[in-house]
Design a protein around this motif. Structure first.
Motif, short mmCIF file in Angstrom:
data_model
loop_
_atom_site.label_atom_id
_atom_site.label_comp_id
_atom_site.label_asym_id
_atom_site.label_seq_id
_atom_site.Cartn_x
_atom_site.Cartn_y
_atom_site.Cartn_z
N PHE A 543 -4.61 6.37 -30.51
CA PHE A 543 -4.44 6.37 -31.96
C PHE A 543 -2.97 6.13 -32.29
N VAL A 544 -2.73 5.16 -33.15
CA VAL A 544 -1.37 4.82 -33.57
C VAL A 544 -1.36 4.73 -35.09
N TYR A 545 -0.37 5.40 -35.70
CA TYR A 545 -0.18 5.29 -37.14
C TYR A 545 1.05 4.42 -37.39
N LEU A 546 0.84 3.27 -38.03
CA LEU A 546 1.92 2.36 -38.37
C LEU A 546 2.41 2.72 -39.77
N GLN A 547 3.49 3.47 -39.84
CA GLN A 547 3.93 4.04 -41.11
C GLN A 547 4.38 2.97 -42.09
N GLU A 548 4.95 1.88 -41.59
CA GLU A 548 5.45 0.82 -42.47
C GLU A 548 4.35 0.21 -43.32
N VAL A 549 3.16 0.09 -42.76
CA VAL A 549 2.06 -0.54 -43.48
C VAL A 549 0.94 0.45 -43.80
N LEU A 612 -7.68 11.32 -27.86
CA LEU A 612 -8.18 11.61 -29.21
C LEU A 612 -7.43 12.74 -29.89
N GLY A 613 -6.67 13.52 -29.12
CA GLY A 613 -5.92 14.62 -29.71
C GLY A 613 -4.45 14.30 -29.89
N TYR A 614 -4.13 13.03 -30.02
CA TYR A 614 -2.72 12.62 -30.14
C TYR A 614 -2.66 11.37 -31.01
N VAL A 615 -1.68 11.33 -31.91
CA VAL A 615 -1.44 10.15 -32.74
C VAL A 615 0.03 9.77 -32.61
N LEU A 616 0.28 8.57 -32.15
CA LEU A 616 1.63 8.04 -32.04
C LEU A 616 2.05 7.49 -33.39
N ARG A 617 3.21 7.92 -33.87
CA ARG A 617 3.73 7.42 -35.13
C ARG A 617 4.76 6.32 -34.86
N ARG A 618 4.60 5.18 -35.50
CA ARG A 618 5.57 4.10 -35.38
C ARG A 618 6.18 3.81 -36.75
N THR A 619 7.51 3.92 -36.83
CA THR A 619 8.24 3.58 -38.05
C THR A 619 9.02 2.29 -37.79
N GLY A 620 9.94 1.98 -38.64
CA GLY A 620 10.67 0.73 -38.49
C GLY A 620 11.64 0.72 -37.33
N GLY A 621 12.09 1.87 -36.85
CA GLY A 621 13.08 1.89 -35.77
C GLY A 621 13.35 3.30 -35.35
N HIS A 623 13.17 4.45 -32.16
CA HIS A 623 12.39 4.87 -31.01
C HIS A 623 13.10 4.46 -29.72
N THR A 624 12.97 5.30 -28.68
CA THR A 624 13.53 4.94 -27.38
C THR A 624 12.66 3.93 -26.66
N TRP A 625 11.41 3.75 -27.12
CA TRP A 625 10.52 2.73 -26.55
C TRP A 625 10.28 1.68 -27.64
N SER A 626 10.76 0.49 -27.41
CA SER A 626 10.75 -0.55 -28.44
C SER A 626 9.61 -1.54 -28.22
N GLU A 627 8.70 -1.58 -29.17
CA GLU A 627 7.66 -2.59 -29.21
C GLU A 627 7.45 -2.96 -30.68
N ASP A 628 7.19 -4.23 -30.95
CA ASP A 628 6.97 -4.61 -32.33
C ASP A 628 5.55 -4.25 -32.76
N MET A 629 5.30 -4.40 -34.05
CA MET A 629 4.01 -4.00 -34.60
C MET A 629 2.86 -4.78 -33.99
N ALA A 630 3.08 -6.03 -33.63
CA ALA A 630 2.01 -6.85 -33.07
C ALA A 630 1.47 -6.27 -31.77
#
Length: 668
Positions: A543-549, A612-621, A623-630
């Motif tokens: 589960f990933v939450y893309l905060q930007e969108v 299922l018991g974890y959600v990764l939050r991704r914001t615009g920047g 992070h120590t692990w860099s991957e783009d939204m795609a």
């Protein structure tokens, strides 16, 4: 190939005695037609009565005990081989040991044995490991002088798991009677004793702390005042035909704790490893056919359940494609066997529906019964709901019926102390004072584990108002908390190592300050540690939450399997593993990846549990692990607008020190 290998082994042993053993369904057929002498013997390890000696003719009497020229074991599955290690106690030493495993699930490692480490195998002459068919294995070891046969069997089985054996089963056991091996699978240290005792001494110390007698009849009086004893009945005691027989005397026995009356599940082989997210539309039925219990898909029998209710790892593999299994409560050999079969399927994560659960199945335990009563076939049509239900089943079944849990219960009942459960130290390092209360609230709601927290404030002081309020809120819970400050210019990896140095727990878990964690996150990883054989555990970014969108993704990806990659904010490992790998590298980025590489380079296993018991939050920047939204949008199964976690996350706790909306940006 197996029969040919056994024939060659029999020819090569000369005039020395051979003992041929079998365990599991279909294994006996591979011993038919072999050229045996009058001194040779065939032994059914599943029927062996522990406490009774193995009687052989013509064996050599050595200083270290009787020695045979050949001992062979043909096991149907790795589950059967593991169970047979307990029944193998008392087998003679052997010059040649042959082990055949007829079928495996495919997710195990090859059964490459490792020497015990005390010089017992220094004169090993030859070892061969070969495939048999698609998924079977044949292992042959030759020694100029005899070695302990159970030790060789244990080394071969352990090769399928890697180096780590998992937590020990305590207390030490002495066993007596048929089916005793069901209660203590894989324990080469368990000793057989006579029904009346006493428990033998090793010098001045009993070889077991608790004796367990398994039988159909009333046991004799116990003669050992130093070692307590418990009694249990075999699975055949309450078979339906015995209950119904005139004057049979058998009955469905009532108990204050019916769960403790049932032989446990071997969680090292019967577990959710290999679970698949996408079952097809087909269902299986646990029912009766031709006088035996089977799991049937249409007219095809996928699994034949033996009379004692044992389900093997290979059986689970044959069911993974199903959406679920319907339980027909009339289709079993008896109450105890039925409970063992259903509990084993649940421990393997097989989704089950059963309607009304009969009173005689109370041995399943109330939590497992409640799950079965509350789920229908329609509930499992959605793949996410299906996996959530599977996780709930496996949690309850493993914690209720696993071998380690069962023996802790037995030890408590007999008044035998057992070691405490492992403690977990959570290390949380953050550069963001505004996230301290959010992260501490996630940790504070963890249940089922004994935790402490080491909080590192990287570049800011604890006196900041929002930080002080968050710390005070967490301390009010009574959980141990160590707070330290690190200069902003310190390298992140070094800061993490300093945090580890201040922990006191048996296990260390790394925590991210902005991700969401369900209340069973740590408990699920600790549970997976008992059955995975892994040095390091975590979960994937399911589960990933893309905060930007403002978008939540449920992504494709295997869980309950060995993996090269897990989410860095979910790492759980032993303190000793961090020491062996050198800890976190003193680098500013990719710290988690570097640790995973170090574990793999050292021959360790990484295990990915369910996500299922974890959600990764991704914001615009940031992070120590860099991957783009795609990267995250690829391989998604479902997506939702807004914050939409799995039900296993159980919502979101209120952060300490501030209202929740200030942290989530108005997600609620």
């Amino acid at each position: 190939m197996i029969t040919t290998a056994l024939r060659n082994a029999l020819r090569g042993r000369g005039t020395e005695t051979a003992l041929l053993c079998h365990t599991g369904a279909g294994a006996r057929a591979h011993l038919d037609g072999l050229p045996l002498t009058d001194s040779d013997a065939i032994l059914d390890l599943d029927a062996r009565v522990l406490g009774e000696p193995v009687k052989l003719q013509g064996v050599w009497e050595r200083d270290l005990g009787p020695e045979a020229g050949l001992v062979a074991v043909v096991a149907a599955t790795t589950t059967d081989l593991h169970r047979s290690l307990t029944a193998a106690a008392g087998l003679p030493r052997a010059v040649q040991v042959v082990v055949a495993i007829l079928d495996t699930t495919g997710h195990q490692e090859p059964p490459l044995p490792a020497s015990p480490g005390m010089g017992q195998w220094r004169d090993l002459q030859e070892a061969r490991v070969r495939r048999v068919g698609r998924r079977g294995w044949l292992c042959e070891l030759f020694f100029p002088n005899g070695v302990e046969t159970p030790q060789v069997l244990d080394a071969i089985w352990s090769g399928t798991r890697g180096r780590r054996r998992g937590p020990a089963v305590a207390p030490l056991a002495a066993l007596s009677g048929p089916e005793a091996a069901l209660w203590r699978p894989g324990d080469t240290g368990a000793h057989g004793v006579e029904p009346a005792g006493p428990v033998p001494l090793r010098r001045v110390t009993p070889v077991g702390d608790l004796a367990l007698r398994v039988g159909d009849d009333t046991p004799p009086g116990w003669t050992d005042a130093a070692v307590p004893v418990l009694d249990r009945r075999t699975t055949s005691t309450d078979a339906w035909e015995r209950i119904a027989a005139p004057g049979g005397g058998a009955s469905v026995r009532e108990s204050a704790d019916p769960v403790a009356e049932v032989a446990p599940i071997d969680e090292l082989t019967v577990n959710p490893i290999g679970f698949t997210k996408h079952g097809d539309a087909h269902w299986g039925d646990l029912t009766a056919a031709d006088g035996r219990a089977v799991i049937r898909q249409g007219k095809k029998d996928l699994v034949v359940v033996p009379p004692d209710g044992t389900i093997t790892d290979v059986d689970l593999g044959r069911l993974r494609h199903l959406r679920g299994v319907r339980v027909d409560w009339s289709g079993h050999g008896g109450p105890t066997a039925a409970v063992r079969a259903v509990a084993s399927l649940a421990a393997g994560g097989v989704p089950l529906v059963g309607g009304s659960v009969p009173a005689w199945a109370a041995g399943l335990g109330a939590p497992l019964i409640d799950l079965l009563l509350g789920t229908t076939e329609e509930d499992l049509a959605d793949p996410l709901r299906r996996e959530e239900y599977s996780v709930r089943l496996r949690r309850v079944a493993l914690r209720t019926h696993g071998t380690r849990s069962r023996w802790r219960t037995l030890g408590a009942r007999a008044g035998v102390p057992v070691p405490p459960a492992p403690t977990v130290s959570v290390i949380l390092c953050t550069r963001r004072p505004e996230m301290v209360g959010f992260a501490l609230a996630q940790i504070a709601r963890q249940r089922g584990v004994d935790i402490e927290v080491v909080l590192t404030l990287h570049g800011f002081p604890a006196t900041l108002p929002e930080v002080a309020a968050a710390i005070a809120g967490f301390e009010a819970t009574g959980l141990p908390l160590v707070v330290r400050e690190a200069d902003a210019d310190r390298i992140f990896g070094s800061v993490l190592n300093d945090a580890v140095a201040r922990t006191s727990g048996d296990l260390v878990s790394k925590w991210d300050d902005d991700d969401w964690y369900g209340p069973d996150h740590l408990a699920d990883l600790v549970l997976a540690r008992t059955y995975s054989g892994a040095e390091l555990l975590g979960v994937g970014q399911d589960f990933v939450y893309l905060q930007e969108v403002d978008l939540t993704l449920w992504r494709e990806g295997r869980s309950e399997s060995s993996s090269r990659f897990i989410a860095g904010g979910t790492i759980l490992t032993d303190r000793a593993v961090l020491e062996e790998t050198g800890g976190f590298r003193p680098v500013p980025r990719s710290i988690d990846t570097q640790l995973l590489i170090a574990v793999m380079r050292g021959g360790g296993r990484i295990y990915r549990g369910h996500g299922l018991g974890y959600v990764l939050r991704r914001t615009g920047g940031g992070h120590t692990w860099s991957e783009d939204m795609a990267f995250f949008l690829r391989n998604r199964i479902q997506q939702w607008f807004g914050w939409h976690p799995s039900a296993l996350l159980e919502g979101e706790p209120e952060p300490f020190g501030r209202p929740v909306t200030e942290y989530t940006g108005g997600l609620r």
